[in-house]
Design a protein around this motif. Structure first.
Motif, PDB file in Angstrom:
ATOM      1  N   ARG A   1       0.792  -1.229   0.000  1.00 56.12           N
ATOM      2  CA  ARG A   1       0.000   0.000   0.000  1.00 56.12           C
ATOM      3  C   ARG A   1       0.831   1.289   0.000  1.00 56.12           C
ATOM      4  O   ARG A   1       0.277   2.371  -0.083  1.00 56.12           O
ATOM      5  N   PHE A   2       2.154   1.184   0.076  1.00 57.07           N
ATOM      6  CA  PHE A   2       2.988   2.385   0.144  1.00 57.07           C
ATOM      7  C   PHE A   2       4.049   2.304  -0.948  1.00 57.07           C
ATOM      8  O   PHE A   2       4.694   1.263  -1.119  1.00 57.07           O
ATOM      9  N   TYR A   3       4.255   3.409  -1.678  1.00 62.01           N
ATOM     10  CA  TYR A   3       5.159   3.381  -2.821  1.00 62.01           C
ATOM     11  C   TYR A   3       5.786   4.753  -3.059  1.00 62.01           C
ATOM     12  O   TYR A   3       5.277   5.791  -2.626  1.00 62.01           O
ATOM     13  N   ALA A   4       6.939   4.738  -3.729  1.00 63.85           N
ATOM     14  CA  ALA A   4       7.581   5.950  -4.222  1.00 63.85           C
ATOM     15  C   ALA A   4       7.173   6.144  -5.676  1.00 63.85           C
ATOM     16  O   ALA A   4       6.897   5.169  -6.400  1.00 63.85           O
ATOM     17  N   LEU A   5       7.131   7.393  -6.120  1.00 64.43           N
ATOM     18  CA  LEU A   5       6.668   7.675  -7.477  1.00 64.43           C
ATOM     19  C   LEU A   5       7.520   8.749  -8.137  1.00 64.43           C
ATOM     20  O   LEU A   5       8.052   9.644  -7.488  1.00 64.43           O
ATOM     21  N   GLY A   6       7.641   8.631  -9.449  1.00 66.19           N
ATOM     22  CA  GLY A   6       8.207   9.669 -10.293  1.00 66.19           C
ATOM     23  C   GLY A   6       7.203   9.995 -11.381  1.00 66.19           C
ATOM     24  O   GLY A   6       6.556   9.082 -11.923  1.00 66.19           O
ATOM     25  N   GLU A   7       7.032  11.265 -11.709  1.00 69.03           N
ATOM     26  CA  GLU A   7       5.975  11.644 -12.629  1.00 69.03           C
ATOM     27  C   GLU A   7       6.376  12.842 -13.470  1.00 69.03           C
ATOM     28  O   GLU A   7       7.277  13.611 -13.125  1.00 69.03           O
TER      29      GLU A   7
ATOM     30  N   GLY B   1       3.268   7.759  -2.467  1.00 66.85           N
ATOM     31  CA  GLY B   1       1.842   7.490  -2.539  1.00 66.85           C
ATOM     32  C   GLY B   1       1.432   6.440  -1.527  1.00 66.85           C
ATOM     33  O   GLY B   1       2.252   5.623  -1.075  1.00 66.85           O
ATOM     34  N   TRP B   2       0.157   6.470  -1.180  1.00 68.00           N
ATOM     35  CA  TRP B   2      -0.410   5.547  -0.186  1.00 68.00           C
ATOM     36  C   TRP B   2      -1.797   5.153  -0.643  1.00 68.00           C
ATOM     37  O   TRP B   2      -2.565   5.981  -1.150  1.00 68.00           O
ATOM     38  N   THR B   3      -2.125   3.860  -0.485  1.00 62.18           N
ATOM     39  CA  THR B   3      -3.424   3.330  -0.881  1.00 62.18           C
ATOM     40  C   THR B   3      -4.187   2.927   0.375  1.00 62.18           C
ATOM     41  O   THR B   3      -4.081   1.782   0.828  1.00 62.18           O
ATOM     42  N   PRO B   4      -4.978   3.833   0.976  1.00 68.20           N
ATOM     43  CA  PRO B   4      -5.697   3.485   2.205  1.00 68.20           C
ATOM     44  C   PRO B   4      -6.875   2.549   1.975  1.00 68.20           C
ATOM     45  O   PRO B   4      -7.286   1.835   2.892  1.00 68.20           O
ATOM     46  N   ILE B   5      -7.443   2.550   0.751  1.00 63.40           N
ATOM     47  CA  ILE B   5      -8.580   1.680   0.440  1.00 63.40           C
ATOM     48  C   ILE B   5      -8.227   0.865  -0.791  1.00 63.40           C
ATOM     49  O   ILE B   5      -7.883   1.430  -1.845  1.00 63.40           O
ATOM     50  N   GLN B   6      -8.290  -0.443  -0.677  1.00 61.68           N
ATOM     51  CA  GLN B   6      -8.022  -1.323  -1.810  1.00 61.68           C
ATOM     52  C   GLN B   6      -8.820  -2.605  -1.650  1.00 61.68           C
ATOM     53  O   GLN B   6      -8.483  -3.472  -0.849  1.00 61.68           O
ATOM     54  N   THR B   7      -9.910  -2.702  -2.387  1.00 65.06           N
ATOM     55  CA  THR B   7     -10.761  -3.882  -2.407  1.00 65.06           C
ATOM     56  C   THR B   7     -11.087  -4.200  -3.865  1.00 65.06           C
ATOM     57  O   THR B   7     -10.826  -3.388  -4.756  1.00 65.06           O
ATOM     58  N   PRO B   8     -11.673  -5.378  -4.147  1.00 61.65           N
ATOM     59  CA  PRO B   8     -12.073  -5.657  -5.523  1.00 61.65           C
ATOM     60  C   PRO B   8     -13.105  -4.668  -6.066  1.00 61.65           C
ATOM     61  O   PRO B   8     -13.248  -4.526  -7.284  1.00 61.65           O
ATOM     62  N   VAL B   9     -13.811  -3.950  -5.190  1.00 64.58           N
ATOM     63  CA  VAL B   9     -14.857  -3.017  -5.627  1.00 64.58           C
ATOM     64  C   VAL B   9     -14.324  -1.609  -5.801  1.00 64.58           C
ATOM     65  O   VAL B   9     -14.729  -0.890  -6.724  1.00 64.58           O
ATOM     66  N   GLN B  10     -13.412  -1.163  -4.951  1.00 60.53           N
ATOM     67  CA  GLN B  10     -12.975   0.228  -4.991  1.00 60.53           C
ATOM     68  C   GLN B  10     -11.517   0.357  -4.582  1.00 60.53           C
ATOM     69  O   GLN B  10     -10.963  -0.520  -3.910  1.00 60.53           O
TER      70      GLN B  10
END
Length: 315
Positions: free
Chosen positions: A163-169, A191-200
């Motif tokens: 759920r936690f990552y570094a990014l370049g953009e 970046g951080w992904t606080p919500i991750q399910t098959p629906v959302q």
């Protein structure tokens, strides 16, 4: 309820406390008995893993492609291509079109394995031109109204945890409606992904970047508009949700304040629906709002567009 299991293929067994990308395993045939998985490999003695400690059972082909090796850059891309157009041929002559590309490459591509990297690319273009002759004719040249809004961005994420990552953009924007010739942004952050399910899924991001803004210059003798060279940050979020009827809802928003010129901030927000129509073809409904606090002289700060298009899903 399974009491016993034997396989003829080769598999790799990963424990719960192990990261698949950080270890090396030899594939082999597996058997299940007495609440434990046994892997029989040619490399040595069989390995037994209790079911309570079992994380993944991965077939050899998937393990070799997605875990043991890095897939080629052309492998694993998914996404959609969209487009639409309209023509007017009468006293007025008008042509407008819109096009979009949204691509994503997640490694590994199988959803049950922890992510290693993710690459995204997006491109949007809305162009229109309307020609209106002088009525009644006086010999004066016809008037023209032009619309040109372009956006492109790319991002590469490297995951430290699921759920936690570094990014370049990087991103590029051109907006004739705001007098913006080019806005380019280059940055990096986390970046951080606080919500991750098959629906959302919800992603929150922040970065530090360099930003350059150049503007459409007025004709002489009006004074020229200086370019902006900014150091700032981006606070953004991206959300997607699968709705009933296989309808996909996407939404994103970003605010870009500048450290060296607090008045030169900008923002962008977008929302869209992809409604399935036939096989891989969908109807796209998208709204985008661009805000530029310091546009070129005489131009409005806000630019809103609503676009309908035909969407073709690559997979």
């Amino acid at each position: 309820k399974i009491k016993e299991l034997h396989t003829h293929g080769s598999f790799v067994v990963i424990r719960k406390d192990e990261k698949p990308a950080k270890i090396t395993r030899h594939p082999g045939a597996i058997t299940y008995n007495d609440s434990a998985i046994t892997v029989e490999t040619q490399a040595g003695t069989p390995e037994t893993v209790p079911v309570k400690n079992l994380g993944f059972i991965i077939d050899q082909a998937t393990y070799d492609k997605e875990v043991a090796h890095n897939p080629s850059f052309l492998h694993g891309w998914n996404g959609a291509v969209s487009g639409g157009a309209s023509l007017v041929r009468s006293t007025q002559t008008g042509t407008s079109f819109n096009a979009g590309i949204a691509l994503i490459r997640a490694v590994p591509i199988v959803p049950y394995l922890p992510p290693k990297t993710r690459t995204t690319f997006n491109l949007l273009e809305s162009y229109g031109k309307l020609t209106q002759p002088v009525i009644p004719p006086t010999g004066a040249p016809p008037s023209e109204a032009k619309t040109s809004i372009f956006h492109a961005d790319a991002e590469h994420d490297i995951y430290f945890t699921p759920r936690f990552y570094a990014l370049g953009e990087l991103s590029f924007d051109h907006n004739f409606a705001q007098g913006l010739n080019l806005q380019s942004v280059y940055g990096g952050g986390f970046g951080w992904t606080p919500i991750q399910t098959p629906v959302q899924q919800l992603d929150l991001k922040a970065d530090v970047h360099y930003e350059m803004q150049s503007f459409i210059q007025p004709p002489p003798p009006d004074p020229s508009i200086p370019n902006q060279n900014l150091i700032g940050t981006t606070f953004g979020e991206a959300y997607r949700r699968n709705l009933p009827g296989k309808i996909l809802f996407t939404q994103s928003a970003s605010v870009l304040p500048a450290f060296n010129n607090p008045d030169a901030y900008s923002a962008i927000a977008a929302a869209g629906l992809a409604i399935p129509a036939y096989k891989r073809i969908s109807l796209g409904l998208n709204a985008t709002d661009n805000y530029l606090n310091m546009p070129a002289a005489g131009y409005k700060k806000n630019s809103f567009q609503f676009v309908t298009s035909i969407v073709y899903n690559l997979k």
